[in-house]
Design a protein around this motif. Structure first.
Motif, mmCIF file in Angstrom:
data_model
loop_
_atom_site.group_PDB
_atom_site.id
_atom_site.type_symbol
_atom_site.label_atom_id
_atom_site.label_comp_id
_atom_site.label_asym_id
_atom_site.label_seq_id
_atom_site.Cartn_x
_atom_site.Cartn_y
_atom_site.Cartn_z
ATOM 1 N N CYS A 120 10.985 4.645 -2.445
ATOM 2 C CA CYS A 120 10.574 3.692 -3.511
ATOM 3 C C CYS A 120 9.525 4.154 -4.429
ATOM 4 O O CYS A 120 8.657 5.197 -4.114
ATOM 5 C CB CYS A 120 10.066 2.476 -2.881
ATOM 6 S SG CYS A 120 9.528 1.283 -4.005
ATOM 7 N N THR A 121 9.615 4.130 -5.773
ATOM 8 C CA THR A 121 8.623 4.333 -6.755
ATOM 9 C C THR A 121 7.279 3.982 -6.139
ATOM 10 O O THR A 121 7.072 2.834 -5.553
ATOM 11 C CB THR A 121 9.064 3.827 -8.181
ATOM 12 O OG1 THR A 121 9.060 1.967 -7.913
ATOM 13 C CG2 THR A 121 10.270 4.147 -8.408
ATOM 14 N N HIS A 122 6.517 4.809 -6.677
ATOM 15 C CA HIS A 122 4.892 4.374 -5.932
ATOM 16 C C HIS A 122 3.797 4.547 -7.108
ATOM 17 O O HIS A 122 3.710 5.777 -7.726
ATOM 18 C CB HIS A 122 4.830 5.609 -5.032
ATOM 19 C CG HIS A 122 3.522 5.534 -4.132
ATOM 20 N ND1 HIS A 122 2.893 4.105 -3.869
ATOM 21 C CD2 HIS A 122 2.565 6.472 -3.633
ATOM 22 C CE1 HIS A 122 1.949 4.489 -3.030
ATOM 23 N NE2 HIS A 122 1.604 5.712 -3.218
ATOM 24 N N ARG A 123 3.067 3.792 -7.211
ATOM 25 C CA ARG A 123 1.945 3.633 -8.428
ATOM 26 C C ARG A 123 0.425 3.289 -7.358
ATOM 27 O O ARG A 123 -0.591 3.450 -7.955
ATOM 28 C CB ARG A 123 2.058 2.800 -9.432
ATOM 29 C CG ARG A 123 3.343 3.327 -10.089
ATOM 30 C CD ARG A 123 2.981 4.812 -10.896
ATOM 31 N NE ARG A 123 3.867 5.321 -11.719
ATOM 32 C CZ ARG A 123 5.044 6.122 -11.138
ATOM 33 N NH1 ARG A 123 5.081 6.240 -9.959
ATOM 34 N NH2 ARG A 123 5.951 6.334 -12.042
ATOM 35 N N GLY A 124 0.706 2.677 -6.254
ATOM 36 C CA GLY A 124 -0.620 2.203 -5.773
ATOM 37 C C GLY A 124 -0.034 1.732 -4.230
ATOM 38 O O GLY A 124 0.999 1.653 -4.054
ATOM 39 N N TRP A 125 -1.144 0.903 -3.548
ATOM 40 C CA TRP A 125 -0.774 0.416 -2.197
ATOM 41 C C TRP A 125 -0.166 -0.750 -2.408
ATOM 42 O O TRP A 125 0.781 -1.138 -1.463
ATOM 43 C CB TRP A 125 -2.394 0.159 -1.355
ATOM 44 C CG TRP A 125 -3.027 -0.722 -2.179
ATOM 45 C CD1 TRP A 125 -4.053 -0.471 -3.013
ATOM 46 C CD2 TRP A 125 -3.083 -2.263 -1.845
ATOM 47 N NE1 TRP A 125 -4.583 -1.661 -3.462
ATOM 48 C CE2 TRP A 125 -4.332 -2.655 -2.601
ATOM 49 C CE3 TRP A 125 -2.496 -2.993 -1.130
ATOM 50 C CZ2 TRP A 125 -4.438 -3.992 -2.698
ATOM 51 C CZ3 TRP A 125 -2.642 -4.364 -0.824
ATOM 52 C CH2 TRP A 125 -3.781 -4.801 -1.930
ATOM 53 N N MET A 126 0.033 -1.597 -3.421
ATOM 54 C CA MET A 126 0.946 -2.756 -3.234
ATOM 55 C C MET A 126 2.299 -2.504 -2.991
ATOM 56 O O MET A 126 3.008 -3.186 -2.590
ATOM 57 C CB MET A 126 0.624 -3.371 -4.581
ATOM 58 C CG MET A 126 -0.866 -4.234 -4.697
ATOM 59 S SD MET A 126 -0.981 -5.585 -3.465
ATOM 60 C CE MET A 126 0.458 -6.842 -4.011
ATOM 61 N N ASP A 127 2.757 -1.456 -3.699
ATOM 62 C CA ASP A 127 4.152 -1.371 -3.470
ATOM 63 C C ASP A 127 4.833 -0.939 -1.962
ATOM 64 O O ASP A 127 5.666 -1.291 -1.603
ATOM 65 C CB ASP A 127 4.614 -0.138 -4.565
ATOM 66 C CG ASP A 127 3.618 0.935 -4.557
ATOM 67 O OD1 ASP A 127 3.270 1.481 -3.626
ATOM 68 O OD2 ASP A 127 3.471 1.476 -5.739
#
Length: 208
Positions: free
Chosen positions: A37-44
């Motif tokens: 999965c694409t990842h930019r922070g902990w919420m994903d």
């Protein structure tokens, strides 16, 4: 602890904003698989874990997150396991491959917060899936970046793409070229992310 924590997190996502999963019917119905999965922070990470319930995701996480005793226990309780991204060894492949062969789901976030992590993690994901002879499923996330965004009612959405087979179809069943698989994975994830960013224009397309 995974199930109660994930179900509680899902309630929060639904309660403060809206939580939607598109393409869940594309997930393999049985056996192990890798989901990226694409990842930019902990919420994903939270959103992906919630989106696959009741299936539990075993997350690969950098070993630095496990340094403190409390953090180590919590992460292991939610099925995360440490990997050394700077100096990957045999255990980096051994643990996830064993889990896959047990029918478990492995979660990997190739699009790291640092761009230098992107290519090797995508290749690592396809290497693990290929060695275990399991499919790899691309996914993308759009939504809150943190609690502040969530409390504002920002919508959370996970879109799941078509599984990518990691072994060739036909009598030979030979492993596909890892570079080809990594390119296909990157292309699929980029496409899903682009479609999410164009919402609501592509909303009907995503539901097709």
């Amino acid at each position: 602890m995974y199930q109660p924590i994930a179900r509680f997190a899902r309630l929060l996502l639904r309660g403060f904003g809206k939580f939607e999963i598109v393409g869940a019917d594309k997930l393999p119905k049985e056996g192990g698989y890798v989901i990226t999965c694409t990842h930019r922070g902990w919420m994903d990470v939270v959103a992906l874990g919630c989106s696959l319930l009741p299936t539990e995701v075993h997350f690969m996480a950098k070993k630095e997150l496990f340094q403190k005793k409390i953090a180590d226990k919590f992460l292991r309780d939610i099925n995360a396991f440490p990997v050394d991204r700077e100096n990957p060894g045999p255990s980096t492949l051994k643990v996830p491959i064993q889990l896959l062969k047990q029918g478990k789901t492995i979660g990997i976030f190739p699009s790291g917060t640092r761009s230098s992590e992107d290519v090797p993690l995508k290749r690592g994901a396809v290497t693990i899936a290929s060695m275990a002879k399991m499919p790899i499923v691309p996914a993308a996330y759009i939504g809150p970046k943190g609690l502040k965004d969530l409390l504002k009612g920002t919508k959370t959405m996970i879109v799941i793409g078509e599984p990518i087979l990691t072994v060739s179809e036909g009598p030979s069943q030979g492993k596909k070229d890892l570079n080809e698989l990594a390119d296909r994975l990157a292309g699929a994830m980029n496409k899903l992310e682009a479609e999410l960013e164009q919402l609501p224009q592509n909303r009907k397309k995503l539901n097709a």
